[in-house]
Design an enzyme around this catalytic site. Structure first.
Site, PDB file in Angstrom:
ATOM      1  CG  HIS A 817       8.780  49.032  77.386  1.00  0.00           C
ATOM      2  ND1 HIS A 817       7.477  48.840  77.801  1.00  0.00           N
ATOM      3  CD2 HIS A 817       8.877  50.351  77.066  1.00  0.00           C
ATOM      4  CE1 HIS A 817       6.820  49.967  77.751  1.00  0.00           C
ATOM      5  NE2 HIS A 817       7.630  50.917  77.291  1.00  0.00           N
ATOM      6  CB  CYS A 845       7.995  53.108  74.925  1.00  0.00           C
ATOM      7  SG  CYS A 845       9.244  53.974  75.902  1.00  0.00           S
TER       8      CYS A 845
END
Length: 898
Positions: A817, A845
């Protein structure tokens, strides 16, 4: 006038003559008869004259006369007035020999005055003239008596005060109470303006006056009076101290002043402030017209005094009054001795205040080392002085004096004070006993100090210029701090005004500085320069010629030359001791910096110390290049390898190929110590660099092989790469069509993402893209392994909450992301998070810039294979640089939505 006269008047007609006058018109017979007789008479009626010009006011006396030419004493005169077309008329004077008549009109309006002039038995002439009479001009001023109060059962004279023409006016006076429920006529219409009236009841009573003029017009005026038992006037409130007054001042006496003193009056005194949020009764109703007030707080007050009379009527006045804080000022703290005292000795401390100091209290405290040590010298008292016996510990102290006023508010001042082991005082700096001396002379300096001087240390510094001048670049240390020697020798080399500074430090570390300005005279000779012949840059093996150039009285000067090689004094020699020769030659035998010093001794035996100059010795070692094998179209950096600072060296760059069958000058002699060169064809080249120092040139070269540039696909190291003009392409967008499947590898150690495409049966060996990323921090690591992407999100809520763009799930809660922001807009970033790209920073992440996250979101289908691993090498395409943004920026510069 009689019937005859009336018949005569009514028989005539009013007409306008050519002169503008009105005349009687008789029948033709009478007119002809008059004309005939006029030819015989010697008089003529020419005009009517008034002693007062029209208009005039009613009741004014007006003299009227007939203006007759060639008067005849036998003439008779008649005067008549009329107005409103003869509805009103009258005879002013019947025929008589009186030529002038007095007329007093009784009403206003437009009149016509008629004059008949008759000579008996002969003729009659008539004229008329218009005349205006206006109402008397008068103005109503007031009803008397003045004021608004009357005393019960006491006769008073009432009159009307008018201005202007009051002739003919008539007056009627009436009284009424309670809206005409009670009333009476004091006197009916009369020409008398004054009337007596005795009020017999208390309360409001209105006197009404009707004023009738000559025309019968009536105007009405009235005035309300208050009928009271006593007549008095509330004049003012006064105080014995004018506003403002300070809090805690003497009590304030308030007095209500009236026009007369009466025992039946009662007085009440009240104060309020802040719109009645605070108030109090100073003195309740009593016969005392004074009260004493002692306010308790500051502020803006209003003082009210009610006066109640015998009829129970209360009248109130008020005055503003301000109570201000006690006006005192805390000036300073004074100590005796002033700044310093010896250990265990007394110091007198005084708090200096001014203004209203009554009731002030003083507290004296000392502290040291930021309150690590402290003590109370004297607690709060009204004494503004205290005696402090200094502690048995030297150093810097602070003395605090708190001053508290009667409101309990405290003001504090402090003073720095030094407790010393020894007391001493710097007196002066003496330079050469004040005698001016020449340069190149050792000048004595003495710091004179009084008191206990044992253990004092001295530092001597000179500055070129007066004491008030800036320090600039010309200054130096004569003697460093640490020496107990308070005399020193100074050797100035330039003439002019100097300032000598002496810093003195005692055993407690206390420092003081004294200064002295001193003028240094010019010597009879001077060293103009230490000149080197040629460039300051030389190759090893060259020689250096140096000359000490002097001017003035140079006869007998002797010169000493010293050479120092390198940065220290490990390698030095005396090239020439004191001789009259002012030139030397020095061989440059080492690739070092040469520092040449000259000392000059004059006939006085005074030596001018070491003027210096520098040259650099160089060795030309080789030619270096950024690569010895390049592709056609690629650039290569080339530079000479030379020892020492480059200084003023000059460089020339030439290429040659095929044993000088082809060659060219890349760059002529210049100060450029490197170049970038791009060959246009393949082959074996030599780059030759000439280096010039002091006019001498040395030459060296480097061999560079230029190959034909790669273009298209090449298998290298187990991967398939694409080249353009010999340059490996690190981004295949626009070269390789979009693929149906990609393989993504995430290198945690290098914080790099590499995307691969499939090369047929060879597998995923085509590196397509490379991204810098942020993986999980050590305490929240990104998991290692192989995964297949299950979902995508345009925006997704992350931890915090925070929000990421173009999200692709890798496994569980782990996603690709964009750097997360505080809302779902493009203007949501914290620049500090964004600038962490390229290093571990996430909770697990894989963070990317918006551009790279979008590429994966747009191009990689679901179930794309992702491998997360650790390796020191970032991957076949390397690691790209990251973008840094300023701390105030809230958007990603790669975001296509900006």
């Amino acid at each position: 006038m009689g019937k005859k006269a009336i018949s005569f008047v009514l028989a005539v007609a009013l007409c306008v003559t050519t002169m503008g006058h009105l005349s009687y018109a008789q029948d033709n017979r009478l007119q002809n008869e008059t004309v005939e007789k006029a030819n015989e008479t010697e008089w003529k009626l020419q005009d009517i004259k008034f002693d007062k010009a029209s208009p005039q006011e009613v009741s004014e006396n007006i003299n009227i006369s007939a203006d007759v030419e060639s008067e005849n004493t036998n003439l008779l005169y008649k005067y008549v007035w009329q107005k409103n077309d003869w509805k009103e008329w009258g005879v002013i004077q019947d025929f008589s020999n009186e030529k002038t008549v007095k007329w007093q009109p009784k009403t206003s309006g437009k009149y016509y005055i008629y004059v008949d002039v008759k000579e008996p038995g002969k003729k009659t002439e008539s004229l008329s003239e218009a005349y205006s009479v206006v109402k008397n001009k008068w103005d109503y001023n007031d009803l008397l008596p003045e004021g608004t109060e009357l005393k019960k059962n006491k006769k008073v004279t009432i009159s009307t005060e008018l201005s202007g023409n009051k002739k003919g006016l008539r007056y009627k006076y009436v009284w009424q109470k309670n809206d005409w429920k009670e009333w009476g006529v004091i006197r009916d219409f009369s020409e008398e303006n004054e009337v007596s009236f005795t009020p017999d009841g208390l309360g409001k009573c209105t006197i009404v006056v009707n004023i009738k003029d000559q025309d019968g017009d009536v105007i009405t005026k009235s005035k309300e009076y208050n009928v009271k038992t006593d007549i008095w006037k509330y004049n003012e409130i006064v105080t014995d101290y004018s506003s403002p007054q300070e809090k805690y001042s003497d009590p304030i006496t308030i007095t209500a002043k009236t026009s007369v003193e009466t025992e039946r009056l009662q007085y009440k005194f009240v104060w309020q402030k802040d719109d009645w949020r605070e108030w109090g009764i100073i003195q309740n109703l009593s016969k005392k017209n004074t009260a004493v007030w002692q306010p308790k707080s500051t502020g803006k007050y209003t003082i009210y005094v009610d006066i109640k009379d015998a009829d129970g009527i209360t009248t109130t006045k008020r005055i503003p009054y301000e109570i201000i804080p006690v006006n005192w000022k805390y000036e300073a703290i004074k100590t005796t001795p002033e700044d310093v005292q010896k250990k265990e000795n007394e110091v007198e401390i005084q708090a200096q205040t001014s203004g209203n100091t009554k009731g002030l209290q003083y507290k004296f405290v000392w502290q040291k080392d930021d309150w690590k040590e402290w003590g109370v010298i004297q607690e709060f008292s009204e004494k503004n002085t205290a005696v402090w016996k200094t502690p048995n510990k030297s150093g810097s102290y602070k003395i605090y004096v708190d001053v508290k006023d009667r409101d309990g508010k405290t003001r504090t001042k402090s003073l720095d004070y030094f407790v010393a082991t020894q007391l001493w005082n710097p007196e002066e700096v003496v330079v050469n006993e004040g005698i001016e001396e020449q340069i190149y002379t050792k000048i004595p300096i003495e710091a004179r100090v009084s008191g206990d001087t044992e253990g004092l240390q001295y530092k001597f510094v000179w500055k070129k210029g007066a004491a008030d001048d800036d320090w600039g670049k010309e200054w130096g240390i004569i003697q460093e701090l640490g020496s107990s020697n308070r005399t020193e020798k100074w050797y100035p080399k330039k003439s002019g005004i100097y300032t000598i500074y002496v810093d003195i430090k005692d055993v407690d570390g206390r420092k003081k500085t004294i200064t002295k300005e001193y003028k240094v005279l010019e010597a009879p000779w001077k060293l103009d320069e230490l000149e080197i012949y040629g460039s300051p840059d030389r190759f090893v093996g060259d020689t250096l010629k140096v000359e000490a150039k002097t001017s003035g009285e140079t006869e007998g000067l002797q010169y000493k030359f010293v050479c120092r090689r390198g940065s220290g004094w490990e390698d030095w020699e005396v090239v020439q001791d004191f001789l009259t020769e002012n030139q030397i030659e020095i061989p440059i035998d080492k690739d070092k910096e040469y520092n040449i010093y000259v000392d000059i001794k004059d006939n006085r035996g005074v030596t001018f110390d070491a003027e210096t100059t520098k040259v650099r010795g160089h060795k030309y070692l080789s030619v270096k290049s950024s690569s010895t094998v390049i592709s056609k179209g690629q650039s290569v950096n080339v530079y000479p390898e030379i020892t020492g600072e480059k200084g003023e060296l000059q460089y020339k760059y030439v290429w040659q190929k095929d044993n000088w069958q082809k060659w060219g000058v890349i760059k002529e002699f210049s100060s450029s110590s490197s170049i970038s060169w791009t060959p246009s064809e393949a082959g074996i080249y030599y780059i030759i660099i000439d280096v010039k120092a002091n006019g001498k040139v040395q030459t060296k070269s480097v061999k560079i092989e230029v190959k034909n540039a790669k273009n298209g696909w090449y298998y290298e190291g187990g991967y398939k790469f694409y080249y353009k003009n010999g340059v490996k392409q690190l981004d295949l967008d626009g070269i390789l069509p979009k693929q149906s499947n990609y393989y993504i590898k995430v290198n945690r150690k290098a914080c790099t993402v590499t995307v691969y495409a499939k090369d047929g049966n060879n597998g995923y060996i085509i590196p397509v893209k490379r991204f810098a990323c942020s993986v999980g921090k050590p305490n929240t690591p990104t998991p290692v392994g192989t995964f297949y992407t299950p979902a995508k999100y345009r925006w997704h809520t992350l931890m915090g909450p925070s929000y990421g763009q173009y999200c692709t799930r890798i496994t569980g809660s782990i996603l690709f992301h964009s750097v997360a922001g505080k809302n779902m807009t493009s203007y949501n970033l914290d620049a500090r998070d964004y600038n962490m790209l390229g290093q571990p920073a996430s909770h697990g992440c894989v963070r990317l810039c918006v551009r790279d996250a979008k590429w994966i979101y747009d191009n990689c289908s679901l179930k794309t294979k992702v491998t997360i691993y650790d390796a020191s090498s970032p991957g076949p395409l390397g690691k790209p640089s990251t973008i840094k943004i300023p701390l105030w920026q809230t958007w990603d510069p790669t975001d296509p939505n900006i």
